[in-house]
Motif scaffolding. Structure first.
Motif, PDB file in Angstrom:
ATOM      1  N   VAL A 110       0.819  -1.219   0.000  1.00 34.63           N
ATOM      2  CA  VAL A 110       0.000   0.000   0.000  1.00 34.63           C
ATOM      3  C   VAL A 110       0.851   1.268   0.000  1.00 34.63           C
ATOM      4  CG1 VAL A 110      -1.957  -1.115   1.112  1.00 34.63           C
ATOM      5  CG2 VAL A 110      -0.158  -0.124   2.525  1.00 34.63           C
ATOM      6  N   PHE A 111       2.150   1.128  -0.270  1.00 37.92           N
ATOM      7  CA  PHE A 111       3.051   2.274  -0.348  1.00 37.92           C
ATOM      8  C   PHE A 111       2.909   2.886  -1.741  1.00 37.92           C
ATOM      9  CE2 PHE A 111       7.440   4.041  -0.928  1.00 37.92           C
ATOM     10  CZ  PHE A 111       7.458   4.905   0.160  1.00 37.92           C
ATOM     11  N   THR A 112       1.764   3.443  -1.984  1.00 37.38           N
ATOM     12  CA  THR A 112       1.453   3.905  -3.335  1.00 37.38           C
ATOM     13  C   THR A 112       0.542   5.126  -3.264  1.00 37.38           C
ATOM     14  OG1 THR A 112       0.535   3.225  -5.474  1.00 37.38           O
ATOM     15  CG2 THR A 112      -0.482   2.282  -3.503  1.00 37.38           C
ATOM     16  N   PRO A 113       0.796   6.143  -4.068  1.00 41.77           N
ATOM     17  CA  PRO A 113      -0.022   7.364  -4.007  1.00 41.77           C
ATOM     18  C   PRO A 113      -1.417   7.153  -4.579  1.00 41.77           C
ATOM     19  CG  PRO A 113       1.609   7.547  -5.752  1.00 41.77           C
ATOM     20  CD  PRO A 113       1.906   6.267  -5.031  1.00 41.77           C
ATOM     21  N   LYS A 114      -2.374   7.864  -3.993  1.00 43.60           N
ATOM     22  CA  LYS A 114      -3.736   7.806  -4.503  1.00 43.60           C
ATOM     23  C   LYS A 114      -3.938   8.757  -5.674  1.00 43.60           C
ATOM     24  CE  LYS A 114      -5.919   6.371  -0.160  1.00 43.60           C
ATOM     25  NZ  LYS A 114      -6.937   6.694   0.888  1.00 43.60           N
ATOM     26  N   ASP A 115      -3.131   9.808  -5.727  1.00 41.07           N
ATOM     27  CA  ASP A 115      -3.308  10.830  -6.761  1.00 41.07           C
ATOM     28  C   ASP A 115      -1.942  11.210  -7.327  1.00 41.07           C
ATOM     29  OD1 ASP A 115      -4.015  12.918  -8.376  1.00 41.07           O
ATOM     30  OD2 ASP A 115      -4.618  14.277  -6.753  1.00 41.07           O
ATOM     31  N   ASP A 205       2.757  15.637  -0.368  1.00 38.51           N
ATOM     32  CA  ASP A 205       2.588  14.270   0.114  1.00 38.51           C
ATOM     33  C   ASP A 205       3.974  13.638   0.230  1.00 38.51           C
ATOM     34  OD1 ASP A 205      -0.123  14.556   0.159  1.00 38.51           O
ATOM     35  OD2 ASP A 205      -0.524  13.351  -1.614  1.00 38.51           O
ATOM     36  N   VAL A 206       4.235  12.966   1.348  1.00 38.96           N
ATOM     37  CA  VAL A 206       5.582  12.487   1.642  1.00 38.96           C
ATOM     38  C   VAL A 206       5.627  10.953   1.622  1.00 38.96           C
ATOM     39  CG1 VAL A 206       7.523  12.601   3.241  1.00 38.96           C
ATOM     40  CG2 VAL A 206       5.898  14.504   3.131  1.00 38.96           C
ATOM     41  N   PHE A 207       6.629  10.414   0.935  1.00 43.95           N
ATOM     42  CA  PHE A 207       6.861   8.977   0.901  1.00 43.95           C
ATOM     43  C   PHE A 207       8.312   8.729   1.313  1.00 43.95           C
ATOM     44  CE2 PHE A 207       3.061   9.377  -1.504  1.00 43.95           C
ATOM     45  CZ  PHE A 207       2.392   8.161  -1.404  1.00 43.95           C
ATOM     46  N   VAL A 208       8.494   7.772   2.241  1.00 41.32           N
ATOM     47  CA  VAL A 208       9.811   7.516   2.829  1.00 41.32           C
ATOM     48  C   VAL A 208      10.118   6.026   2.762  1.00 41.32           C
ATOM     49  CG1 VAL A 208      11.275   7.803   4.866  1.00 41.32           C
ATOM     50  CG2 VAL A 208       9.379   9.404   4.464  1.00 41.32           C
ATOM     51  N   PHE A 214      17.069   5.279   9.180  1.00 41.60           N
ATOM     52  CA  PHE A 214      16.835   6.419   8.284  1.00 41.60           C
ATOM     53  C   PHE A 214      15.363   6.792   8.279  1.00 41.60           C
ATOM     54  CE2 PHE A 214      15.571   7.836   3.991  1.00 41.60           C
ATOM     55  CZ  PHE A 214      16.344   8.989   3.868  1.00 41.60           C
ATOM     56  N   MET A 215      14.486   5.819   8.137  1.00 39.78           N
ATOM     57  CA  MET A 215      13.050   6.101   8.089  1.00 39.78           C
ATOM     58  C   MET A 215      12.558   6.671   9.415  1.00 39.78           C
ATOM     59  SD  MET A 215      11.339   3.129   5.731  1.00 39.78           S
ATOM     60  CE  MET A 215      11.727   1.769   6.851  1.00 39.78           C
ATOM     61  N   ASP A 216      13.075   6.147  10.519  1.00 41.88           N
ATOM     62  CA  ASP A 216      12.686   6.677  11.838  1.00 41.88           C
ATOM     63  C   ASP A 216      13.117   8.127  11.978  1.00 41.88           C
ATOM     64  OD1 ASP A 216      11.586   4.250  12.512  1.00 41.88           O
ATOM     65  OD2 ASP A 216      13.278   3.588  13.736  1.00 41.88           O
ATOM     66  N   ALA A 217      14.337   8.436  11.540  1.00 39.05           N
ATOM     67  CA  ALA A 217      14.836   9.807  11.644  1.00 39.05           C
ATOM     68  C   ALA A 217      14.019  10.761  10.778  1.00 39.05           C
ATOM     69  CB  ALA A 217      16.313   9.855  11.244  1.00 39.05           C
ATOM     70  N   VAL A 218      13.723  10.338   9.561  1.00 41.28           N
ATOM     71  CA  VAL A 218      12.932  11.186   8.661  1.00 41.28           C
ATOM     72  C   VAL A 218      11.522  11.390   9.228  1.00 41.28           C
ATOM     73  CG1 VAL A 218      11.889  11.358   6.375  1.00 41.28           C
ATOM     74  CG2 VAL A 218      14.245  10.544   6.608  1.00 41.28           C
ATOM     75  N   SER A 219      10.888  10.312   9.672  1.00 38.82           N
ATOM     76  CA  SER A 219       9.527  10.413  10.210  1.00 38.82           C
ATOM     77  C   SER A 219       9.477  11.331  11.418  1.00 38.82           C
ATOM     78  CB  SER A 219       9.013   9.022  10.586  1.00 38.82           C
ATOM     79  OG  SER A 219       8.935   8.184   9.453  1.00 38.82           O
ATOM     80  N   ASP A 220      10.470  11.209  12.292  1.00 38.20           N
ATOM     81  CA  ASP A 220      10.531  12.057  13.484  1.00 38.20           C
ATOM     82  C   ASP A 220      10.691  13.520  13.096  1.00 38.20           C
ATOM     83  OD1 ASP A 220      10.699  12.584  16.284  1.00 38.20           O
ATOM     84  OD2 ASP A 220      12.873  12.738  16.103  1.00 38.20           O
ATOM     85  N   ALA A 221      11.598  13.770  12.146  1.00 37.90           N
ATOM     86  CA  ALA A 221      11.842  15.147  11.718  1.00 37.90           C
ATOM     87  C   ALA A 221      10.607  15.755  11.056  1.00 37.90           C
ATOM     88  CB  ALA A 221      13.025  15.193  10.762  1.00 37.90           C
ATOM     89  N   LEU A 222       9.936  14.980  10.221  1.00 37.61           N
ATOM     90  CA  LEU A 222       8.776  15.502   9.507  1.00 37.61           C
ATOM     91  C   LEU A 222       7.600  15.741  10.443  1.00 37.61           C
ATOM     92  CD1 LEU A 222       8.888  13.383   6.226  1.00 37.61           C
ATOM     93  CD2 LEU A 222       9.696  15.701   6.597  1.00 37.61           C
ATOM     94  N   LEU A 232       1.979  11.356   5.461  1.00 42.25           N
ATOM     95  CA  LEU A 232       3.294  10.742   5.629  1.00 42.25           C
ATOM     96  C   LEU A 232       3.181   9.234   5.438  1.00 42.25           C
ATOM     97  CD1 LEU A 232       6.275  10.816   6.431  1.00 42.25           C
ATOM     98  CD2 LEU A 232       5.560  10.846   8.830  1.00 42.25           C
ATOM     99  N   HIS A 233       3.840   8.721   4.414  1.00 35.81           N
ATOM    100  CA  HIS A 233       3.759   7.301   4.068  1.00 35.81           C
ATOM    101  C   HIS A 233       5.145   6.672   4.198  1.00 35.81           C
ATOM    102  CE1 HIS A 233      -0.194   8.310   2.330  1.00 35.81           C
ATOM    103  NE2 HIS A 233       0.436   9.383   1.861  1.00 35.81           N
ATOM    104  N   VAL A 234       5.241   5.641   5.012  1.00 41.98           N
ATOM    105  CA  VAL A 234       6.528   4.998   5.285  1.00 41.98           C
ATOM    106  C   VAL A 234       6.427   3.524   4.913  1.00 41.98           C
ATOM    107  CG1 VAL A 234       8.249   4.450   7.044  1.00 41.98           C
ATOM    108  CG2 VAL A 234       7.000   6.619   7.153  1.00 41.98           C
ATOM    109  N   GLU A 235       7.362   3.053   4.101  1.00 46.17           N
ATOM    110  CA  GLU A 235       7.372   1.642   3.692  1.00 46.17           C
ATOM    111  C   GLU A 235       8.184   0.832   4.699  1.00 46.17           C
ATOM    112  OE1 GLU A 235       5.833  -0.499   2.368  1.00 46.17           O
ATOM    113  OE2 GLU A 235       6.520  -1.051   0.368  1.00 46.17           O
ATOM    114  N   VAL A 236       7.634  -0.322   5.095  1.00 48.96           N
ATOM    115  CA  VAL A 236       8.309  -1.180   6.060  1.00 48.96           C
ATOM    116  C   VAL A 236       8.331  -2.604   5.529  1.00 48.96           C
ATOM    117  CG1 VAL A 236       8.319  -2.090   8.397  1.00 48.96           C
ATOM    118  CG2 VAL A 236       7.570   0.250   8.004  1.00 48.96           C
TER     119      VAL A 236
END
Length: 352
Positions: A110-115, A205-208, A214-222, A232-236
């Protein structure tokens, strides 16, 4: 080398090309027979699950993101980077050759944009560029918005798709901005750096995607900078422990005599299904038993293919390796692990 025939949802696909992207990353391109084109249709940012041979266990299942774009009608392509203890990535980087066949599940995730017309701020670390590249190319081809990519790597030789990114930035100078962050030059990006990079684009719209730190740092900063969780969309990814290639056969009898039920309304592919949900049956199993093609892959709460949104009511999840506490608080659930909790007479409402 030919993989054994796969039953059910999986198909055996032939590798047509193997591309050396960097010293430790390769792209693998698959031929998809005409009869399976619809089965392997995908959205930008999704992944494939591959069945990789193993002398110890027979095989392992691993998920790899698609770097190709459905908007360009490109051949199906995943990009794999060696990791120190990654059996699947090392096997593929060492053994994959044109002509080899592998069992592959249909695209998921589901790491995919709707628009695709939205403005995008994309953060990628290392091989996390793979799904981000699919989103970037698709948005440039089909969308109208602006795109800023922040791409972090150890050094210049580690930059996957370096030439292609340079070409795209030159082709779309008014829509695409690529910012490279090299640890060898700038050190590790900290919260202050990441916030500074993101601040001009807080309405995007943000995708990480990238390594977990790295993802934790970006998510925290954003989040600190004020980016709403909804944008905010993060792929795991986690290493799958079960066997997603085992065919699941559900019949109505599997759920009709399961005891107490709870009413549920499920929105899926533009249709709403009103069902009685047994309290001992997962949502995915319920849908499959009714002949409804629910999205799923691992069925162990490890990949996120079955992610849905709980709009009303309460559910519990037996296992969850994908969703964060914030995700759960926002109403996201894993359909393969979701069980209903009785909550009055109003139906639970869930949207895929």
């Amino acid at each position: 080398m030919t993989a054994p025939s796969a039953p059910g949802r999986a198909r055996t696909l032939r590798i047509s090309r193997v591309i050396d992207e960097t010293h430790d990353a390769r792209s693998i391109v698959f031929d998809v027979p005409e009869a399976d084109r619809e089965r392997f249709a995908y959205r930008p940012g999704q992944f494939l699950t591959l069945r990789i041979p193993s002398d110890r266990t027979g095989f392992v299942a691993r998920c790899y993101s698609l770097a190709s774009s459905p908007e360009h009608d490109e051949p199906l392509m995943v990009t794999v980077k060696r990791t120190t203890d990654g059996y699947g990535s090392n096997w593929l980087c060492t053994h994959a050759v044109p002509g080899m066949e592998l069992d592959v599940l249909p695209p998921g995730g589901v790491f995919t944009p709707k628009d695709l017309d939205a403005d995008f701020l994309l953060f990628a670390g290392g091989s996390g560029i793979t799904p981000v590249m699919s989103i970037l190319k698709s948005a440039l081809a089909r969308g109208t918005g602006r795109i800023t990519l922040v791409y972090a790597n150890r050094d210049e030789s580690s930059v996957i798709f370096a030439g292609e990114l340079t070409d795209l930035a030159a082709r779309y100078p008014h829509r695409l901005t690529v910012i490279h962050w090299l640890e060898s030059v700038q050190g590790l990006p900290g919260r202050a750096h990441l916030q500074a990079l993101a601040t001009p684009f807080l309405s995007y719209d943000v995708f990480v995607c990238g390594p977990r730190p790295f993802m934790d740092a970006v998510s925290d900063a954003l989040t600190t900078a004020g980016v709403p969780r909804s944008r905010l969309h993060v792929e795991v990814f986690t290493s799958l422990t079960g066997d997603p290639f085992t065919e699941v056969v559900q019949t109505p009898e599997d759920t009709t005599s399961a005891g107490e039920t709870v009413p549920v309304e499920v929105e899926l592919d533009g249709q709403t299904h009103a069902l009685d949900w047994p309290v001992t049956t997962t949502l995915v199993d319920l849908l499959l038993s009714k002949g409804i093609q629910a999205p799923y892959s691992c069925r162990d709460g490890e990949c996120g293919s079955c992610q849905a949104t709980l709009l009303k009511g309460r559910v519990t999840m037996a296992h969850n390796e994908v969703l964060s506490d914030d995700d759960v608080a926002e109403g996201y659930i894993l359909g393969c692990q979701a069980l209903p909790e009785p909550d009055g007479t109003e139906p639970i409402r869930i949207e895929f």
